[in-house]
Design an enzyme around this catalytic site. Sequence first.
Site, PDB file in Angstrom:
ATOM      1  N   LEU A 168      11.294   4.924  -7.297  1.00 56.46           N
ATOM      2  CA  LEU A 168       9.782   5.041  -6.987  1.00 56.46           C
ATOM      3  C   LEU A 168       9.549   6.349  -6.437  1.00 56.46           C
ATOM      4  CD1 LEU A 168       9.064   1.813  -4.775  1.00 56.46           C
ATOM      5  CD2 LEU A 168       7.961   2.483  -6.658  1.00 56.46           C
ATOM      6  N   TYR A 201      -5.932   6.243   4.809  1.00 60.01           N
ATOM      7  CA  TYR A 201      -6.218   5.319   3.736  1.00 60.01           C
ATOM      8  C   TYR A 201      -5.333   4.009   4.211  1.00 60.01           C
ATOM      9  CZ  TYR A 201      -5.264   2.800  -0.264  1.00 60.01           C
ATOM     10  OH  TYR A 201      -5.275   1.691  -1.046  1.00 60.01           O
ATOM     11  N   CYS A 212     -26.266   2.525 -10.371  1.00 63.45           N
ATOM     12  CA  CYS A 212     -25.528   3.569 -10.750  1.00 63.45           C
ATOM     13  C   CYS A 212     -26.150   4.872 -11.065  1.00 63.45           C
ATOM     14  CB  CYS A 212     -24.236   3.527 -11.544  1.00 63.45           C
ATOM     15  SG  CYS A 212     -23.025   4.861 -11.940  1.00 63.45           S
ATOM     16  N   ASP A 241      -9.493   5.932  -1.331  1.00 64.96           N
ATOM     17  CA  ASP A 241      -8.639   6.875  -2.040  1.00 64.96           C
ATOM     18  C   ASP A 241      -9.240   7.312  -3.488  1.00 64.96           C
ATOM     19  OD1 ASP A 241      -8.944   4.558  -3.559  1.00 64.96           O
ATOM     20  OD2 ASP A 241      -7.096   4.038  -4.223  1.00 64.96           O
ATOM     21  N   GLU A 280       0.795  -1.080   0.188  1.00 72.62           N
ATOM     22  CA  GLU A 280      -0.070  -0.071   0.116  1.00 72.62           C
ATOM     23  C   GLU A 280       0.920   1.249  -0.013  1.00 72.62           C
ATOM     24  OE1 GLU A 280      -3.087   0.318  -0.664  1.00 72.62           O
ATOM     25  OE2 GLU A 280      -3.707  -1.700  -0.495  1.00 72.62           O
TER      26      GLU A 280
HETATM   27 FE1  SF4 Z   1     -18.554   3.868 -13.016  1.00 79.27          FE
HETATM   28 FE2  SF4 Z   1     -20.049   3.290 -14.904  1.00 79.27          FE
HETATM   29 FE3  SF4 Z   1     -19.833   1.657 -12.983  1.00 79.27          FE
HETATM   30 FE4  SF4 Z   1     -21.320   3.971 -12.649  1.00 79.27          FE
HETATM   31  S1  SF4 Z   1     -21.868   2.315 -14.207  1.00 79.27           S
HETATM   32  S2  SF4 Z   1     -19.987   2.941 -11.122  1.00 79.27           S
HETATM   33  S3  SF4 Z   1     -19.971   5.077 -13.848  1.00 79.27           S
HETATM   34  S4  SF4 Z   1     -18.247   1.996 -14.254  1.00 79.27           S
END
Ligand code: SF4
Length: 344
Positions: free
Chosen positions: A83, A123, A213, A141, A40
């Site tokens: 790095l 994080y 979404c 993140d 990480e």
């Molecule tokens: Fe991201 Fe598209 Fe998934 Fe929505 S549907 S979380 S915009 S990849």
Amino acid sequence: MKDTERIEMALPLIIEWYAASRRVLPWRESPTPYHVWISEIMLQQTRIEAVIPYYRRFLAELPDLPSLAAVEEDRLLKLWEGLGYYSRARNLKKAAQLVMERCGGELPSRAEELKKLPGIGDYTAGAIASIAYGEPVPAVDGNVLRVLSRLLACGDDIMAPATRKTMTRLLQAYYPSGDAAGLLTEGIMELGETVCVPNGEARCELCPVRRLCRAFREGTVDRFPVKAPPKARKIQQRTILLLRCGGKVAIRQREKKGLLAGLWEFPGLDDAQDEASLRNLFPDALSIQPCGEARHIFTHVEWHMTGFAIELPRELPEYLWETPQTIGERYSLPTALRFYQSQL
Ligand code: SF4
């Protein structure tokens, strides 16, 4: 649908998707606290493909906390060479020493305790605690913020600490514990890295949370995440001097604090010089030749460098003089100077 409902429904889908399709990466083969921690830290500001060879080399030489706590700083920086952001390596060693002294050689298992160690912020603490110990805490993140801001069609600036806090709280309320905690932490990151990617290239057709979404449904994926423009970087002119004498080259160590702290470098001047002004600085130089221009971008500053190779009749005592081969083998020079190192 409320944001909280959307999150609650999306998290199990992400876990399921990740468990079925995760990429094989070296630190996932045996996610011990030490392995998760090192990976990480290396992955901060660095791409996965670039980290893999460093991670393998680092683990081959420093396989556990005691070996990291005991490593010589020069050797550590050599392992880190290329790095960048070297304070990450120094903090690893400092934290390892503290864990050896105060925690019996075991990394703490709770995020709140991990955050007390140098170099471990919210994080990284969340990542170690959830992936290696199954604590129900998120690790938020840029990838996670991008996924969430699209999922919720949230127009808050993701660079603002308040947005990160709100997103963390939202996730925290539905975070599972045990193995599912680690799967979720890695799953959201993986989703952001491979599917919900930036720059108008989101692959929504492959996304496990497409149905939920909001940005996808409203056709506004490209509007998220909202990010305030970063402040312009400061441009710093520098003159890099490859001082040579009898096959050796001058190097010096940088201050212990500040940019590139403690690394070795070729002497340099904090402004743009030309051949005539260098002739005044080095009146007995046998030759002064330009050796190219280079740029390097740091987070807040950009170096615009002009280099000169200067052959001197004798070694100046304020520098260390080494052959190019020894410099390559023993000293960690910053990536910013790689162009000039290749000119030796
Ligand atoms: Fe991201 Fe598209 Fe998934 Fe929505 S549907 S979380 S915009 S990849």
